[in-house]
Scaffold this motif. Structure first.
Motif, PDB file in Angstrom:
ATOM      1  N   GLN A  17       0.982  -1.161   0.056  1.00  0.00           N
ATOM      2  CA  GLN A  17       0.004   0.037  -0.140  1.00  0.00           C
ATOM      3  C   GLN A  17       0.850   1.129  -0.054  1.00  0.00           C
ATOM      4  O   GLN A  17       0.733   2.183  -0.577  1.00  0.00           O
ATOM      5  CB  GLN A  17      -0.960  -0.127   1.080  1.00  0.00           C
TER       6      GLN A  17
ATOM      7  N   ASP B 197       2.417   1.572  -3.524  1.00  0.00           N
ATOM      8  CA  ASP B 197       1.230   1.980  -4.511  1.00  0.00           C
ATOM      9  C   ASP B 197       1.389   3.707  -4.393  1.00  0.00           C
ATOM     10  O   ASP B 197       1.114   4.073  -5.565  1.00  0.00           O
ATOM     11  CB  ASP B 197       0.188   1.797  -3.837  1.00  0.00           C
TER      12      ASP B 197
ATOM     13  N   PRO C 112       2.086   5.261  -8.555  1.00  0.00           N
ATOM     14  CA  PRO C 112       0.782   5.055  -9.197  1.00  0.00           C
ATOM     15  C   PRO C 112       0.805   4.508 -10.394  1.00  0.00           C
ATOM     16  O   PRO C 112       1.631   4.587 -11.170  1.00  0.00           O
ATOM     17  CB  PRO C 112       0.296   6.560  -8.992  1.00  0.00           C
TER      18      PRO C 112
ATOM     19  N   GLU D 223      -1.327  -0.187  -9.493  1.00  0.00           N
ATOM     20  CA  GLU D 223      -2.660  -0.694  -8.586  1.00  0.00           C
ATOM     21  C   GLU D 223      -1.688  -1.557  -7.473  1.00  0.00           C
ATOM     22  O   GLU D 223      -2.262  -2.817  -7.404  1.00  0.00           O
ATOM     23  CB  GLU D 223      -3.486  -1.196  -9.216  1.00  0.00           C
TER      24      GLU D 223
ATOM     25  N   ALA E  84      -3.702  -3.081  -4.729  1.00  0.00           N
ATOM     26  CA  ALA E  84      -4.944  -3.958  -4.818  1.00  0.00           C
ATOM     27  C   ALA E  84      -4.365  -5.388  -5.260  1.00  0.00           C
ATOM     28  O   ALA E  84      -5.098  -6.517  -4.695  1.00  0.00           O
ATOM     29  CB  ALA E  84      -5.741  -3.382  -6.162  1.00  0.00           C
ATOM     30  N   HIS E  85      -3.476  -5.532  -5.913  1.00  0.00           N
ATOM     31  CA  HIS E  85      -2.978  -6.957  -6.289  1.00  0.00           C
ATOM     32  C   HIS E  85      -1.640  -7.518  -5.910  1.00  0.00           C
ATOM     33  O   HIS E  85      -1.234  -8.498  -6.355  1.00  0.00           O
ATOM     34  CB  HIS E  85      -3.133  -7.301  -7.831  1.00  0.00           C
TER      35      HIS E  85
ATOM     36  N   ALA F 227      -4.411  -6.468 -15.173  1.00  0.00           N
ATOM     37  CA  ALA F 227      -4.479  -5.072 -15.054  1.00  0.00           C
ATOM     38  C   ALA F 227      -2.910  -4.623 -14.730  1.00  0.00           C
ATOM     39  O   ALA F 227      -2.488  -3.564 -15.404  1.00  0.00           O
ATOM     40  CB  ALA F 227      -5.289  -4.691 -13.644  1.00  0.00           C
ATOM     41  N   HIS F 228      -2.066  -5.417 -14.054  1.00  0.00           N
ATOM     42  CA  HIS F 228      -0.764  -5.045 -14.044  1.00  0.00           C
ATOM     43  C   HIS F 228       0.140  -5.269 -15.305  1.00  0.00           C
ATOM     44  O   HIS F 228       0.905  -4.421 -15.545  1.00  0.00           O
ATOM     45  CB  HIS F 228       0.062  -5.930 -12.896  1.00  0.00           C
TER      46      HIS F 228
END
Length: 70
Positions: free
Chosen positions: A3, A6, A10, A13, A16-17, A24-25
């Motif tokens: 976190q 992150d 930016p 994510e 999130a993962h 997404a990554h």
């Protein structure tokens, strides 16, 4: 830790993962310069540093599509 990272990097994510190989990554790697955190030996990172790759190649790197023999 993810976190906090992150917030520093930016667009990936990471919170999130947790940095695992997600669609997404991988898309973020295609659209952005990898951060200093990214492992350069990871094929999608290496490709993003050296060449452009299209959606078909991205799917192959994700293991979602078989590569053609050759």
């Amino acid at each position: 830790m993810m976190q906090q990272l992150d917030a520093c990097y930016p667009g990936f994510e990471l919170a999130a993962h947790k940095g695992y190989c997600t669609p997404a990554h991988l898309t973020a790697l295609r659209d952005r310069t990898p951060s200093p955190l990214h492992r350069r030996s990871f094929s999608p990172v290496r490709c993003s540093l050296t060449e452009e790759y299209d959606d078909e190649t991205l799917l192959q790197l994700m293991g979602m599509q078989e590569q053609e023999p050759g």
